[in-house]
Design a protein around this motif. Structure first.
Motif, PDB file in Angstrom:
ATOM      1  N   MET A  77       0.686  -1.605   0.103  1.00  0.00           N
ATOM      2  CA  MET A  77      -0.211  -0.409  -0.308  1.00  0.00           C
ATOM      3  C   MET A  77       1.014   1.174  -0.057  1.00  0.00           C
ATOM      4  SD  MET A  77      -3.320  -0.922   2.040  1.00  0.00           S
ATOM      5  CE  MET A  77      -2.369  -1.675   3.600  1.00  0.00           C
ATOM      6  N   GLY A  78       0.364   2.188  -0.789  1.00  0.00           N
ATOM      7  CA  GLY A  78       1.041   3.446  -1.131  1.00  0.00           C
ATOM      8  C   GLY A  78       2.186   3.335  -2.171  1.00  0.00           C
ATOM      9  N   ASP A  79       1.793   2.072  -2.609  1.00  0.00           N
ATOM     10  CA  ASP A  79       3.338   1.579  -3.991  1.00  0.00           C
ATOM     11  C   ASP A  79       2.254   2.202  -4.660  1.00  0.00           C
ATOM     12  OD1 ASP A  79       4.115   0.527  -5.334  1.00  0.00           O
ATOM     13  OD2 ASP A  79       4.682  -1.628  -4.170  1.00  0.00           O
ATOM     14  N   GLU A  80       3.115   3.189  -5.739  1.00  0.00           N
ATOM     15  CA  GLU A  80       2.439   3.748  -6.583  1.00  0.00           C
ATOM     16  C   GLU A  80       1.811   2.912  -7.123  1.00  0.00           C
ATOM     17  OE1 GLU A  80       1.278   7.282  -7.556  1.00  0.00           O
ATOM     18  OE2 GLU A  80       1.737   7.340  -5.399  1.00  0.00           O
ATOM     19  N   ASN A  81       3.004   1.732  -8.058  1.00  0.00           N
ATOM     20  CA  ASN A  81       2.505   0.916  -8.973  1.00  0.00           C
ATOM     21  C   ASN A  81       2.405  -0.854  -8.618  1.00  0.00           C
ATOM     22  OD1 ASN A  81       2.476   2.157 -11.547  1.00  0.00           O
ATOM     23  ND2 ASN A  81       4.521   2.475 -11.892  1.00  0.00           N
ATOM     24  N   LEU A  82       1.516  -1.087  -7.678  1.00  0.00           N
ATOM     25  CA  LEU A  82       0.896  -1.568  -7.145  1.00  0.00           C
ATOM     26  C   LEU A  82       0.664  -2.683  -8.499  1.00  0.00           C
ATOM     27  CD1 LEU A  82       0.510  -3.748  -4.417  1.00  0.00           C
ATOM     28  CD2 LEU A  82      -2.027  -3.341  -4.624  1.00  0.00           C
ATOM     29  N   TRP A  83      -0.276  -2.648  -8.810  1.00  0.00           N
ATOM     30  CA  TRP A  83      -0.815  -3.537 -10.292  1.00  0.00           C
ATOM     31  C   TRP A  83      -0.708  -2.438 -11.571  1.00  0.00           C
ATOM     32  CZ3 TRP A  83      -0.414  -8.113  -9.903  1.00  0.00           C
ATOM     33  CH2 TRP A  83      -0.651  -8.394  -9.188  1.00  0.00           C
ATOM     34  N   THR A  84      -0.410  -2.684 -12.781  1.00  0.00           N
ATOM     35  CA  THR A  84      -0.215  -1.920 -13.885  1.00  0.00           C
ATOM     36  C   THR A  84      -1.613  -3.083 -14.783  1.00  0.00           C
ATOM     37  OG1 THR A  84       1.435  -3.133 -14.955  1.00  0.00           O
ATOM     38  CG2 THR A  84       2.087  -1.310 -14.321  1.00  0.00           C
ATOM     39  N   ALA A  85      -2.430  -2.000 -15.177  1.00  0.00           N
ATOM     40  CA  ALA A  85      -3.096  -2.693 -16.434  1.00  0.00           C
ATOM     41  C   ALA A  85      -2.534  -4.098 -17.338  1.00  0.00           C
ATOM     42  CB  ALA A  85      -3.366  -1.645 -17.847  1.00  0.00           C
ATOM     43  N   PHE A  86      -0.720  -4.452 -17.715  1.00  0.00           N
ATOM     44  CA  PHE A  86      -0.644  -5.191 -17.548  1.00  0.00           C
ATOM     45  C   PHE A  86      -0.592  -6.474 -17.026  1.00  0.00           C
ATOM     46  CE2 PHE A  86      -0.684  -2.349 -22.303  1.00  0.00           C
ATOM     47  CZ  PHE A  86      -1.161  -3.501 -22.645  1.00  0.00           C
ATOM     48  N   GLU A  87       0.351  -6.079 -16.047  1.00  0.00           N
ATOM     49  CA  GLU A  87       0.216  -7.324 -14.355  1.00  0.00           C
ATOM     50  C   GLU A  87      -1.009  -7.538 -14.469  1.00  0.00           C
ATOM     51  OE1 GLU A  87       4.153  -5.107 -12.997  1.00  0.00           O
ATOM     52  OE2 GLU A  87       1.936  -4.989 -12.161  1.00  0.00           O
ATOM     53  N   ALA A  88      -1.999  -6.764 -14.613  1.00  0.00           N
ATOM     54  CA  ALA A  88      -3.420  -7.003 -13.775  1.00  0.00           C
ATOM     55  C   ALA A  88      -4.073  -8.056 -14.850  1.00  0.00           C
ATOM     56  CB  ALA A  88      -3.949  -6.127 -13.443  1.00  0.00           C
ATOM     57  N   ALA A  89      -3.860  -7.902 -16.360  1.00  0.00           N
ATOM     58  CA  ALA A  89      -4.377  -8.102 -16.877  1.00  0.00           C
ATOM     59  C   ALA A  89      -3.092  -9.864 -16.707  1.00  0.00           C
ATOM     60  CB  ALA A  89      -4.507  -7.382 -17.930  1.00  0.00           C
ATOM     61  N   TRP A  92      -8.943   8.901 -20.806  1.00  0.00           N
ATOM     62  CA  TRP A  92      -8.611   7.362 -19.610  1.00  0.00           C
ATOM     63  C   TRP A  92      -8.243   6.383 -20.348  1.00  0.00           C
ATOM     64  CZ3 TRP A  92     -12.894   7.125 -15.649  1.00  0.00           C
ATOM     65  CH2 TRP A  92     -12.448   7.550 -14.377  1.00  0.00           C
ATOM     66  N   PRO A  93      -7.128   6.308 -21.187  1.00  0.00           N
ATOM     67  CA  PRO A  93      -7.280   4.872 -21.403  1.00  0.00           C
ATOM     68  C   PRO A  93      -7.294   3.284 -21.479  1.00  0.00           C
ATOM     69  CG  PRO A  93      -5.511   7.190 -22.030  1.00  0.00           C
ATOM     70  CD  PRO A  93      -6.437   6.804 -20.998  1.00  0.00           C
ATOM     71  N   ALA A  94      -8.104   2.800 -21.775  1.00  0.00           N
ATOM     72  CA  ALA A  94      -7.979   1.165 -20.722  1.00  0.00           C
ATOM     73  C   ALA A  94      -7.334   0.749 -20.788  1.00  0.00           C
ATOM     74  CB  ALA A  94      -8.491   0.134 -22.107  1.00  0.00           C
ATOM     75  N   GLU A  95      -5.763   0.533 -21.333  1.00  0.00           N
ATOM     76  CA  GLU A  95      -4.596  -0.167 -21.062  1.00  0.00           C
ATOM     77  C   GLU A  95      -3.607   0.566 -20.435  1.00  0.00           C
ATOM     78  OE1 GLU A  95      -3.754  -1.259 -25.019  1.00  0.00           O
ATOM     79  OE2 GLU A  95      -5.251  -2.306 -25.722  1.00  0.00           O
ATOM     80  N   GLU A  96      -3.363   1.858 -20.017  1.00  0.00           N
ATOM     81  CA  GLU A  96      -2.760   2.499 -20.053  1.00  0.00           C
ATOM     82  C   GLU A  96      -3.005   3.251 -18.236  1.00  0.00           C
ATOM     83  OE1 GLU A  96      -1.394   5.503 -22.175  1.00  0.00           O
ATOM     84  OE2 GLU A  96      -1.373   4.192 -23.837  1.00  0.00           O
ATOM     85  N   TRP A  97      -3.421   2.158 -17.190  1.00  0.00           N
ATOM     86  CA  TRP A  97      -3.488   2.482 -15.896  1.00  0.00           C
ATOM     87  C   TRP A  97      -2.070   1.991 -15.935  1.00  0.00           C
ATOM     88  CZ3 TRP A  97      -4.862  -1.848 -12.461  1.00  0.00           C
ATOM     89  CH2 TRP A  97      -5.856  -2.538 -13.763  1.00  0.00           C
ATOM     90  N   SER A  98      -1.935   2.196 -14.444  1.00  0.00           N
ATOM     91  CA  SER A  98      -1.410   1.794 -12.803  1.00  0.00           C
ATOM     92  C   SER A  98      -2.464   2.021 -11.332  1.00  0.00           C
ATOM     93  CB  SER A  98       0.042   2.078 -12.744  1.00  0.00           C
ATOM     94  OG  SER A  98      -0.069   4.037 -12.136  1.00  0.00           O
ATOM     95  N   ALA A  99      -2.421   1.200 -10.817  1.00  0.00           N
ATOM     96  CA  ALA A  99      -3.450   0.641  -9.701  1.00  0.00           C
ATOM     97  C   ALA A  99      -1.885   1.174  -8.392  1.00  0.00           C
ATOM     98  CB  ALA A  99      -4.132  -0.168  -9.342  1.00  0.00           C
ATOM     99  N   ALA A 100      -2.685   1.820  -7.429  1.00  0.00           N
ATOM    100  CA  ALA A 100      -2.111   2.124  -6.208  1.00  0.00           C
ATOM    101  C   ALA A 100      -2.380   0.877  -5.039  1.00  0.00           C
ATOM    102  CB  ALA A 100      -1.538   3.963  -5.710  1.00  0.00           C
ATOM    103  N   GLY A 101      -3.214   0.459  -5.402  1.00  0.00           N
ATOM    104  CA  GLY A 101      -3.885  -0.218  -3.802  1.00  0.00           C
ATOM    105  C   GLY A 101      -5.753  -0.973  -4.578  1.00  0.00           C
TER     106      GLY A 101
END
Ligand SMILES: Nc1ncnc2c1ncn2[C@@H]1O[C@H](COP(=O)(O)OP(=O)(O)OP(=O)(O)O)[C@@H](O)[C@H]1O
Ligand SMILES: [Mg+2]
Length: 482
Positions: A1-13, A30-39
Motif C-alpha cells: 500500500m502506498g506503493d505507486e505501482n501495485l498493479w499496472t493494467a498489463f500486470e493485472a490482465a 482514460w485509456p483502457a490499457e494505460e492505468w496503474s493502481a496503487a491499491g
C-alpha cells in the motif's frame, strides 16, 4: 500500500487472464490499457483514489457501484462482464468471475514477492497476534498486513493481492466458520510460518465438538511453504492433535509457546505494570525479562507465539522483543481509558470487540488482575456470546464462577442468553439485566464511581460496544490510563 505501482493494467490482465477494455468512445482521457493502481478496494466507501475497484457479488452486487467507484477516483474496475453500469471511458478488466480474479491477483502478488509470509489462525487472538507481528517484524523490515480483521474467503485474497512486491514480510489472518474453509486460504498464502493461537469453543454452532474445531484449524498447516514452521499452543487440550497434523502436513518443524514446562517460548511469570505488563520468559532455554505495552496474560501468550513465528522466519529476536514495549491495544481489544465518574476518575477497559468463551474468560481475568482505586469496585458489563449452538445457555451460566474467581463486584448484563448467567449470579453481584445492550447505557453511567474499573465485553452483534462508546465520551483528556 502506498506503493505507486501495485498493479499496472498489463500486470493485472496477465495475472487474471482478463480483457482490458472501456465502454463508449475511445476514452482518450482514460485509456483502457494505460492505468496503474496503487491499491485494491472492494468497497466504494473506503476506496482510495488510484485503487482498483473489485466488483464482488456478495451481500450486494458490486457492479451496481461502478459509478461511485469511479467518482471516488478508482484507477480501474475488475468486473465480471462488460456491464451496462460502467461509466463511459472507465478502464475495465473483465474476467469470468471477480472473486476468482481477486484470487488470481493474490497468487501473482505472492509469486513476485521475495519476502516471508506468516499465517495466523485460532479461536481467539488472530487480529491481536497479527498486530503484534506487525510491530515485531517492523523492527527488521517492511511489513504488509491488513488494517482490519480481513480473514475470510475475500479478506485473505484481498490482503494478499495488496502485498507490495518489495515487502519483507506479509502477515495474514485466516479465519473460518466451517471445516474446509481454511484449506484454500492457506494454499493461497503459502505461509513460511503458521500460528494456531488457541483452540476453544468458538463457532460451536457449526461444529459437533471442539476436537473438530481443532481439526479445522490444523488445515492451516496444509499450505505451509517447503521448510515451513508450525507454531503451536503448548498448553492447549488439542496440542497433540495439532502437532500430529503439523507433522503429517509436511511442516519442516514445529515450535511451541505456552506456560507449561517444555514450551520453547515459555511464559514464566506475568505481572501487570503500568498500562502494560512485565514478563519473565524462557525462550529457547534462555531466561529473559522484558516490558510489553499491552496487558493481559492472553496477550502475553500471543506475543510469545508472534516471537516464535518471527524467529522462525529469520527476524532478530532481540529487536523483536524490544518492539513489544511500544505496542498499543487496538480498538475494543483492551484499551484503557481514564473516565470521569462520580467523585473522581474511574478506569474503562474496552474489550468490546467480539467475544467467545475463551476471550470472555481472558477479559474477565484482565478485570480480576486490575486493581481498583480507593473505594472502587470491579464492574463487568457483558453482552451475549453468539454462535455457540446448544451449549450456549450452559456456557453463559458458567461465567458466574469465572466472575466470582476474578473478584468482580458488580455485573451488568444484556441479551437473551445472558439471562442464564443472571439467574445463577449471586444477588449481591447483580447490577442490572436488560434485553439489549443499549438498555444498560444509562444505568452503567449512573453506577460508576471514583476508583471503579469497568470492563466491557460481548459479541459484536450484542452491540455492547454502545456502552463502551458512551463511556469513552467521558474520557478525561482522552489519555490512556496507567
Ligand atoms: N490468546 C487468546 N486467548 C483468549 N482470548 C484472547 C486471546 N487473544 C485475544 N483474546 C481476546 O479475544 C478477543 C478478540 O481478539 P482478536 O480480535 O485478536 O481475535 P480474533 O481471533 O481476531 O477474532 P475474530 O475471529 O473476531 O476475528 C479480544 O477481546 C481479546 O482480548
Ligand atoms: Mg480478527
Amino acid at each position: 500500500m502506498g506503493d505507486e505501482n501495485l498493479w499496472t493494467a498489463f500486470e493485472a490482465a496477465a495475472a487474471t487472464g482478463g480483457a482490458l477494455c472501456s465502454r463508449g468512445g475511445e476514452g482518450d482521457d482514460w485509456p483502457a490499457e494505460e492505468w496503474s493502481a496503487a491499491g485494491i478496494s472492494i468497497d466504494t466507501r473506503s476506496l482510495k483514489p488510484g485503487d482498483i475497484f473489485v466488483a464482488l457479488r456478495d451481500a450486494r452486487d458490486g457492479h451496481e457501484f461502478l459509478k461511485s467507484a469511479f467518482d471516488a477516483g478508482a484507477a480501474a474496475a475488475l468486473v465480471a462482464k462488460a456491464p451496462d453500469t460502467a461509466p463511459d471511458g472507465a478502464p475495465l478488466l473483465v474476467v469470468g468471475d471477480t472473486l476468482q480474479g481477486l484470487r488470481d491477483l493474490a497468487l501473482a502478488a505472492r509469486l513476485r514477492n521475495f519476502g516471508k509470509r506468516i499465517g495466523v489462525t485460532g479461536s481467539a487472538g488472530k487480529t491481536s497476534t497479527k498486530e503484534i507481528l506487525r510491530a515485531v517484524l517492523s523492527a527488521g523490515g517492511s511489513v504488509h498486513a491488513a488494517d482490519k480483521s480481513f480473514n475470510n474467503h475475500w479478506g485473505v485474497p484481498l490482503t494478499l493481492a495488496r502485498l507490495p512486491m518489495h515487502a519483507d514480510y506479509g502477515v495474514f489472518e485466516i479465519g473460518m466458520n466451517h471445516a474446509g474453509e481454511i484449506t484454500p486460504l492457506t494454499n493461497l498464502v503459502r505461509p513460511h510460518a503458521a500460528i494456531i493461537t488457541t483452540v476453544g469453543a468458538a463457532h460451536l454452532e457449526f461444529f459437533d465438538s471442539v476436537e473438530n474445531i481443532a481439526e479445522a484449524k490444523a488445515e492451516i498447516f496444509l499450505g505451509l511453504a517447503p521448510g515451513g514452521v508450525a507454531v503451536l499452543p503448548f498448553d492447549n487440550d488439542y496440542f497433540e492433535l495439532l502437532k500430529e497434523r503439523a507433522e503429517a502436513s509436511g511442516a519442516a518443524s514445529f515450535v511451541t509457546f505456552g506456560e507449561n514446562a517444555g514450551a520453547d517460548f515459555r511464559l514464566l511469570e506475568y505481572k501487570a505494570a503500568g498500562a502494560g505488563a512485565r514478563l519473565r520468559t524462557s525462550i529457547k532455554g534462555e531466561e529473559r525479562g522484558f516490558d510489553v505495552g499491552i496487558p493481559g496474560k492472553h496477550q502475553a501468550l500471543n506475543m510469545l507465539a508472534a516471537l516464535a513465528a518471527a524467529d522462525a522466519v529469520g527476524a532478530d529476536l532481540d529487536r523483536s522483543i524490544a518492539a513489544l514495549a511500544s505496542l498499543e491495544p487496538a480498538e475494543g481489544r483492551g484499551q484503557r481509558t481514564i473516565i470521569q465518574a462520580e467523585g473522581g476518575d474511574a478506569v474503562l477497559i474496552d474489550e468490546s470487540y467480539n467475544a467467545n468463551p475463551s476471550s470472555m474468560a481472558a477479559s474477565i481475568g484482565l478485570l480480576g488482575a486490575a486493581v481498583p482505586g480507593a473505594g472502587g469496585r470491579r464492574i463487568a458489563v457483558l453482552g451475549e456470546m453468539l454462535e455457540l449452538g446448544p451449549d450456549a445457555p450452559a456456557l453463559h451460566a458458567s461465567l458466574a464462577a469465572t466472575l466470582i474467581e476474578a473478584k468482580v463486584d458488580r455485573v451488568y448484563a444484556a441479551g437473551e442468553l445472558m439471562r442464564h448467567l443472571w439467574d445463577v449470579l449471586p444477588k449481591d453481584m447483580c447490577g442490572l439485566y436488560a434485553g439489549s445492550a443499549v438498555g444498560l447505557v444509562g444505568a452503567v453511567e449512573d453506577a460508576i464511581k471514583s476508583g471503579d474499573v469497568v470492563m466491557i465485553k460481548g459479541s459484536n452483534a450484542s452491540k455492547v460496544s454502545a456502552v463502551a462508546k458512551a463511556l469513552q465520551s467521558r474520557a478525561a483528556n482522552r489519555k490512556r490510563a496507567s
